[in-house]
Design a protein around this motif. Sequence first.
Motif, PDB file in Angstrom:
ATOM      1  N   ILE A 262      -6.960   9.099  -5.524  1.00 60.58           N
ATOM      2  CA  ILE A 262      -6.059   8.339  -4.070  1.00 60.58           C
ATOM      3  C   ILE A 262      -6.615   8.800  -2.700  1.00 60.58           C
ATOM      4  O   ILE A 262      -6.239   7.316  -1.759  1.00 60.58           O
ATOM      5  CB  ILE A 262      -4.523   8.543  -4.645  1.00 60.58           C
ATOM      6  N   GLU A 263      -6.721  10.058  -2.599  1.00 58.55           N
ATOM      7  CA  GLU A 263      -7.535   9.946  -0.525  1.00 58.55           C
ATOM      8  C   GLU A 263      -8.719   9.742  -0.503  1.00 58.55           C
ATOM      9  O   GLU A 263      -8.652   9.167   0.915  1.00 58.55           O
ATOM     10  CB  GLU A 263      -7.328  11.866  -1.005  1.00 58.55           C
ATOM     11  N   ARG A 264      -9.821   9.913  -1.912  1.00 62.94           N
ATOM     12  CA  ARG A 264     -10.600   9.666  -1.871  1.00 62.94           C
ATOM     13  C   ARG A 264     -10.412   7.509  -1.813  1.00 62.94           C
ATOM     14  O   ARG A 264     -10.794   6.709  -0.677  1.00 62.94           O
ATOM     15  CB  ARG A 264     -11.426   9.190  -3.054  1.00 62.94           C
ATOM     16  N   LEU A 265      -9.113   7.281  -2.181  1.00 60.74           N
ATOM     17  CA  LEU A 265      -9.590   5.514  -1.385  1.00 60.74           C
ATOM     18  C   LEU A 265      -8.797   5.393  -0.646  1.00 60.74           C
ATOM     19  O   LEU A 265      -9.773   3.916   0.141  1.00 60.74           O
ATOM     20  CB  LEU A 265      -8.079   4.979  -3.262  1.00 60.74           C
ATOM     21  N   GLY A 266      -8.145   6.112   0.133  1.00 59.86           N
ATOM     22  CA  GLY A 266      -7.967   5.990   1.636  1.00 59.86           C
ATOM     23  C   GLY A 266      -8.978   6.472   2.944  1.00 59.86           C
ATOM     24  O   GLY A 266      -8.891   5.863   3.505  1.00 59.86           O
ATOM     25  N   ALA A 267      -9.401   7.004   2.383  1.00 60.92           N
ATOM     26  CA  ALA A 267     -10.423   7.615   3.493  1.00 60.92           C
ATOM     27  C   ALA A 267     -11.646   6.700   3.401  1.00 60.92           C
ATOM     28  O   ALA A 267     -12.034   6.316   4.232  1.00 60.92           O
ATOM     29  CB  ALA A 267     -11.354   8.872   2.299  1.00 60.92           C
ATOM     30  N   PHE A 268     -11.868   5.420   1.739  1.00 62.89           N
ATOM     31  CA  PHE A 268     -13.024   4.730   1.992  1.00 62.89           C
ATOM     32  C   PHE A 268     -11.865   3.804   2.827  1.00 62.89           C
ATOM     33  O   PHE A 268     -13.075   3.120   3.947  1.00 62.89           O
ATOM     34  CB  PHE A 268     -13.140   4.056   0.824  1.00 62.89           C
TER      35      PHE A 268
ATOM     36  N   TRP B  66      -3.192  -1.188   8.636  1.00 60.29           N
ATOM     37  CA  TRP B  66      -3.487  -0.170   9.103  1.00 60.29           C
ATOM     38  C   TRP B  66      -2.871   0.696   8.433  1.00 60.29           C
ATOM     39  O   TRP B  66      -2.080   2.189   7.607  1.00 60.29           O
ATOM     40  CB  TRP B  66      -4.516   0.832   9.248  1.00 60.29           C
ATOM     41  N   MET B  67      -1.574   0.929   9.434  1.00 60.17           N
ATOM     42  CA  MET B  67      -0.029   1.338   9.149  1.00 60.17           C
ATOM     43  C   MET B  67       0.756   1.553   8.238  1.00 60.17           C
ATOM     44  O   MET B  67       1.217   2.063   6.773  1.00 60.17           O
ATOM     45  CB  MET B  67       0.862   1.877  10.774  1.00 60.17           C
ATOM     46  N   ASN B  68       0.859   0.332   7.562  1.00 59.98           N
ATOM     47  CA  ASN B  68       1.581  -0.352   6.228  1.00 59.98           C
ATOM     48  C   ASN B  68       0.396   0.100   5.103  1.00 59.98           C
ATOM     49  O   ASN B  68       0.935   0.690   4.135  1.00 59.98           O
ATOM     50  CB  ASN B  68       1.822  -1.518   5.918  1.00 59.98           C
ATOM     51  N   HIS B  69      -0.755   0.017   5.105  1.00 63.37           N
ATOM     52  CA  HIS B  69      -1.445   0.528   4.225  1.00 63.37           C
ATOM     53  C   HIS B  69      -1.784   1.745   4.252  1.00 63.37           C
ATOM     54  O   HIS B  69      -0.643   2.839   2.881  1.00 63.37           O
ATOM     55  CB  HIS B  69      -3.132   0.137   4.115  1.00 63.37           C
ATOM     56  N   HIS B  70      -1.191   2.813   4.654  1.00 57.84           N
ATOM     57  CA  HIS B  70      -1.391   4.010   4.859  1.00 57.84           C
ATOM     58  C   HIS B  70       0.115   4.734   4.236  1.00 57.84           C
ATOM     59  O   HIS B  70       0.112   5.900   3.294  1.00 57.84           O
ATOM     60  CB  HIS B  70      -1.414   4.645   5.710  1.00 57.84           C
ATOM     61  N   HIS B  71       1.359   3.881   4.416  1.00 57.92           N
ATOM     62  CA  HIS B  71       2.630   3.956   3.899  1.00 57.92           C
ATOM     63  C   HIS B  71       2.701   3.804   2.662  1.00 57.92           C
ATOM     64  O   HIS B  71       3.112   4.509   1.845  1.00 57.92           O
ATOM     65  CB  HIS B  71       3.190   3.160   5.076  1.00 57.92           C
ATOM     66  N   LEU B  72       2.297   2.932   2.104  1.00 57.25           N
ATOM     67  CA  LEU B  72       1.841   2.463   0.652  1.00 57.25           C
ATOM     68  C   LEU B  72       1.248   3.197  -0.107  1.00 57.25           C
ATOM     69  O   LEU B  72       2.023   3.754  -1.147  1.00 57.25           O
ATOM     70  CB  LEU B  72       1.847   0.926   0.453  1.00 57.25           C
TER      71      LEU B  72
ATOM     72  N   GLN C   5      -0.080  -8.502  -2.844  1.00 57.71           N
ATOM     73  CA  GLN C   5      -0.166  -7.275  -4.006  1.00 57.71           C
ATOM     74  C   GLN C   5      -0.160  -6.156  -4.229  1.00 57.71           C
ATOM     75  O   GLN C   5       0.168  -5.705  -5.332  1.00 57.71           O
ATOM     76  CB  GLN C   5      -1.662  -8.064  -5.136  1.00 57.71           C
ATOM     77  N   PHE C   6      -0.823  -5.805  -2.925  1.00 55.59           N
ATOM     78  CA  PHE C   6      -1.009  -4.434  -3.324  1.00 55.59           C
ATOM     79  C   PHE C   6       0.224  -3.623  -2.921  1.00 55.59           C
ATOM     80  O   PHE C   6       0.813  -2.247  -3.575  1.00 55.59           O
ATOM     81  CB  PHE C   6      -1.761  -3.684  -1.209  1.00 55.59           C
TER      82      PHE C   6
ATOM     83  N   ASP D  98       8.559   1.725   7.421  1.00 53.97           N
ATOM     84  CA  ASP D  98       8.998   1.765   6.722  1.00 53.97           C
ATOM     85  C   ASP D  98      10.622   2.005   6.427  1.00 53.97           C
ATOM     86  O   ASP D  98      11.070   1.969   7.665  1.00 53.97           O
ATOM     87  CB  ASP D  98       8.885   3.709   7.028  1.00 53.97           C
ATOM     88  N   LEU D  99      11.007   1.134   6.141  1.00 51.38           N
ATOM     89  CA  LEU D  99      12.048  -0.097   5.573  1.00 51.38           C
ATOM     90  C   LEU D  99      12.982   0.941   5.587  1.00 51.38           C
ATOM     91  O   LEU D  99      13.031   1.781   4.801  1.00 51.38           O
ATOM     92  CB  LEU D  99      12.340  -1.146   4.920  1.00 51.38           C
ATOM     93  N   PRO D 100      14.455   0.453   6.189  1.00 51.39           N
ATOM     94  CA  PRO D 100      15.669   1.123   5.355  1.00 51.39           C
ATOM     95  C   PRO D 100      15.314   1.629   3.912  1.00 51.39           C
ATOM     96  O   PRO D 100      15.223   0.724   3.143  1.00 51.39           O
ATOM     97  CB  PRO D 100      16.487   0.252   5.659  1.00 51.39           C
ATOM     98  N   GLY D 101      15.981   2.762   4.454  1.00 52.57           N
ATOM     99  CA  GLY D 101      15.499   3.146   2.165  1.00 52.57           C
ATOM    100  C   GLY D 101      15.042   4.023   2.107  1.00 52.57           C
ATOM    101  O   GLY D 101      14.667   5.055   1.225  1.00 52.57           O
ATOM    102  N   THR D 102      13.373   3.994   2.997  1.00 51.67           N
ATOM    103  CA  THR D 102      12.088   5.210   2.904  1.00 51.67           C
ATOM    104  C   THR D 102      11.700   6.695   3.926  1.00 51.67           C
ATOM    105  O   THR D 102      11.626   7.223   3.787  1.00 51.67           O
ATOM    106  CB  THR D 102      11.240   4.010   3.096  1.00 51.67           C
ATOM    107  N   ARG D 103      13.182   6.625   5.089  1.00 47.82           N
ATOM    108  CA  ARG D 103      13.471   6.863   5.879  1.00 47.82           C
ATOM    109  C   ARG D 103      13.849   8.691   5.057  1.00 47.82           C
ATOM    110  O   ARG D 103      12.760   9.490   6.193  1.00 47.82           O
ATOM    111  CB  ARG D 103      14.507   6.936   6.542  1.00 47.82           C
TER     112      ARG D 103
END
Length: 199
Positions: A8-14, A62-68, A126-127, A188-193
């Motif tokens: 998963i880290e490799r996917l994030g780095a790519f 990118w921020m939301n991608h990293h968050h998910l 979808q992501f 980060d929506l309320p509930g993930t803080r």
Amino acid sequence: MSQRKATIERLGAFSDGVFAVIITVMVLEIKPPDRSTFAALIPLWPTVLSYAVSYLFIAIVWMNHHHLLRFTDESTPRLIWINFAHLFTVSLVPFTTAWVARTRLAAAPVFVYASVFFLVELAYLQFEHHALTHAVVEEVSPRTRRLARVRSFIAFGLFLTAMFASLSFPQVGFGLVCCAVFLYLRPDLPGTREMTQTT
């Protein structure tokens, strides 16, 4: 477990590399004026405006991608293909940004610009669905999942409205795109803080 984390880290780095290339391609469209006066900068306003909005959009994506990605610890084939589809739609942003800038927010380019944002939102949905589906309940509350769906549907509506509004009022369509982008300023929506603070 460590092998899954590495995958998963490799996917994030790519993905990080692709985002970086997309931003680099966009900034290359900003050409310096031929004259050495401040007045020569004025005609560049469509380019600067469209670049600023697109840069902010890609940064937010990118921020939301990293968050998910934090909610999943395994790169399944489905997630990889969803990620590729997401990155493909984002890679279209520099092309539409340049077209909007060169035509000074003309109707057809703004329509295509909003359409690309709509496709990015479709792929992101979808992501997001895949990531939140595989997250444990303790990490993402049911309320957060509902809020994420509501936010996505509102963004869909704004991008779709922007597409058709731009055919007659391109500036209005461009403004609606900006409004939809701001919906994702906070990933980060309320509930993930709580989860964010403990990781």
